[in-house]
Design an enzyme around this catalytic site. Sequence first.
Site, PDB file in Angstrom:
ATOM      1  CB  SER A 321      -0.901   0.015   1.235  1.00 53.90           C
ATOM      2  OG  SER A 321      -0.173   0.409   2.392  1.00 53.90           O
ATOM      3  CG  ASP A 322       1.642   5.783  -1.364  1.00 46.34           C
ATOM      4  OD1 ASP A 322       2.536   5.920  -0.500  1.00 46.34           O
ATOM      5  OD2 ASP A 322       1.605   6.476  -2.388  1.00 46.34           O
ATOM      6  CD1 TRP A 323       1.598   7.315   5.772  1.00 49.50           C
ATOM      7  CD2 TRP A 323       3.762   6.804   5.563  1.00 49.50           C
ATOM      8  NE1 TRP A 323       2.181   7.516   6.988  1.00 49.50           N
ATOM      9  CE2 TRP A 323       3.516   7.203   6.893  1.00 49.50           C
ATOM     10  CE3 TRP A 323       5.059   6.435   5.205  1.00 49.50           C
ATOM     11  CZ2 TRP A 323       4.529   7.253   7.865  1.00 49.50           C
ATOM     12  CZ3 TRP A 323       6.058   6.486   6.169  1.00 49.50           C
ATOM     13  CH2 TRP A 323       5.789   6.890   7.479  1.00 49.50           C
ATOM     14  N   GLY A 324      -0.450   4.605   4.495  1.00 50.68           N
ATOM     15  CA  GLY A 324      -1.762   4.754   5.116  1.00 50.68           C
ATOM     16  C   GLY A 324      -2.938   4.566   4.197  1.00 50.68           C
ATOM     17  CB  SER A 325      -3.317   3.824   0.586  1.00 52.08           C
ATOM     18  OG  SER A 325      -2.831   2.508   0.402  1.00 52.08           O
TER      19      SER A 325
END
Length: 790
Positions: A321-325
């Site tokens: 995932s991208d950061w916190g996605s």
Amino acid sequence: MSFRKEYLMSLAGKSKTESVKLCSTMKRIHILFATLPLFFISCMETNQTQTNQASEADVLIDEKVDSLLALMTIGEKVGQLNMYNGTWEFTGPVPANDNSQDKANMIKSGGVGAMINVLTAEGTRAAQRMAVENSRLGIPLLFGYDVIHGYKTMMPVPLAQAASWDPEVARSGSQVAALEASAAGVHWTFAPMVDVSRDARWGRIVEGAGEDPYLTSVMAKAWIDGYQGDDLSASHTIAACAKHYAAYGFAEAGRDYNTAEVSMSTLHNVILRPFKASSEAGVATFMNSFNDVNGIPATGSQYLLRDVLKGAWDYQGFVVSDWGSIKEMTVHGYSRDKKHAAQLALAAGSDMDMESKAYEEFTEELIAEGGSSMEHLDDAVRRILKLKFQLGLFDDPYKYCDTEREKQSMLTAENMAVARDAARKSMVLLKNQNDLLPLKKDIRSIAVIGQLAASKDTHLGNWRAQAIGDSGVSLLEGIKNAVSPQTTITYSEGYKLVQGERSFIKELDVIEGDRSGFRDAIALAKKSDVVLLAIGEDCFQSGEGRSQVDIGLKGTQQELLMKLLEVNENVVVVLSNGRPLAIPEVVTSAPAVLETWFLGSEAGNAIADVIFGDFSPEGKLPVSFSYHVGQEPFYYSQKSTGRPVPETGDYTHVVWSHYIDSPNEALFPFGFGLSYADFEYKKPKVSVAGAVVEISVNLTNVSDVEGTETVQVYIRDLYASEIQPIKRLVDFQKVKLAAGATQTIAFTLSEEDLGFYKSDGSFVTESGEFEIMIGGNSRDVTSETITVNF
């Protein structure tokens, strides 16, 4: 009974200590798995080809992954799905006043699979020891970092590298980045960004290869090859990551993180093509994008992840995932809460959670309840473990933690030479009236003007990893290094663009209306033979979270240019920027304009190489420059409307698709770039043999200097079952020609080049008429129409 089954049976019901004893002198289970190839290698025939050996190696790794997976508890499996951000110096004590102690405990218990922002050979060794020597199975950590265009030695920003139209620039630059990053303990970079973007307002356009899917695909493959080489287990290579999957570059209004409204035709023909190319190039990982596609956040899109990526493309790597996605899917309004988000993301095919802690908190519970499947969990863990085996971390978890190699690898003369060569090839000469450039090195006097001209920091770019601030060669320094002792170099700041702290996380303080430096700059210009005016953007005006509604020049830069031209007609504009700029007045007024982007550590020396003719400019624009921001999003491969503006005649009637206050066309089209040489194209010769199209064109250097031209091939399918663009790039070649020389350039187009994806995702080739266009940019082409039958 197979060796692996015998091995697993021997471990059944035994403690870790007993299991290790079965493995002779091995002290940790991860070392045991490293020895498994020895059994199989002894059975190999010595005359196997390299391809067969690679295939056998994959089988061996799969065997080892399955063996390890069979030993893992659900909790240990979930642990591999978690990525943590490094929040303390691992070489020192764990802080007790924040959540670092909790993170340390999770690492020691095997509850973490990867970490981001843990750096240096010493620091990563300490963090790795925490996992390997404390957890039950001793599974090593992955260490990831944003190594976008260099680690210590900065290459040109990715958009600039794409302007080289040279895959070797991309490959060699990322190879240097991998060499330095791996020496600092990094296993994995979150690059390349292969998002196609057509909107100059979007700040992250600087991180990609521009507006065209074919050029982006070519550069993506080269970047991946540079990072990963042909052996991920080599200590000087690192795993790459194709991001952001998908449509992140199509954020509405160019506003970062915004929704992306795209048709299925655009999705398959434009957005997904570079990702498919990355998958075919063997990229180790993919990263989800933040945006939604067709109403579903990409992180939770089963269509993108399971149907397309892991299904149709048979992708074998893992998705992070991208950061916190993952948790952000709740903010999107797609999931009820973080637990539901964890369920949706795992089901969709997101394998690793970067900093949401959604999998950590809820996956075991979801599996117990039947909300998530063991099949999906095992698939995700298997993919992550496979990369760790491919990197050789089970053979030696500390292989990247060599402090001596770290000292020897950074900022070497060899690395700087690569950076300088890349920078020279990435510049684009946009205008050169009356052959003002190149300048002679023994010119009497040069006035170097502009805040950006003296900056040793701006050309290091955004996303600069571990670059040392103010370590780049400025334009002013480069000019001084190049000229003869008889040349007088003077400098004036002229304008002020930014002030205060500059960083990725700070809003820039852009100065408006300051003219305090005008008088000094004008006085220098008046008494100098030539003026080099450095204008454009600060590097922190582009990048993540740096979207702009105005893509013109900020502050008083353009005003200063006009004042300087009043006293000196020989003004060379040196542009520094991370996005296409709408600067029609600058282009109309200045006799010479050189696009330099942000060129990295050796910027000033490279710019001087071009300005003084030691290197003839050869870059081509990877993205169109519009006249006005109101034309954005702007791109060359548009589709014809039912009422296109006629190419000839005086048509001003409102029935044609046009603006009443701006041209339709580009200020500078995609693929545009001048040289110190001039080139002439003859009409192409095109022949058709079945479904294969053979093309040849004679290219002549009609000047008295050597130069390099990028010959570009575009096609148009004149009628199809779904409307096709008026032109799209399908191939190109860079050709160096001596003065007066002629060369025949040949291309072969296949069915794949002539076909397209339909809205349902199926690829088709359709018989009919095609226009074949060849030229030095997307606007100025010669063409031939052919009929092809499939």
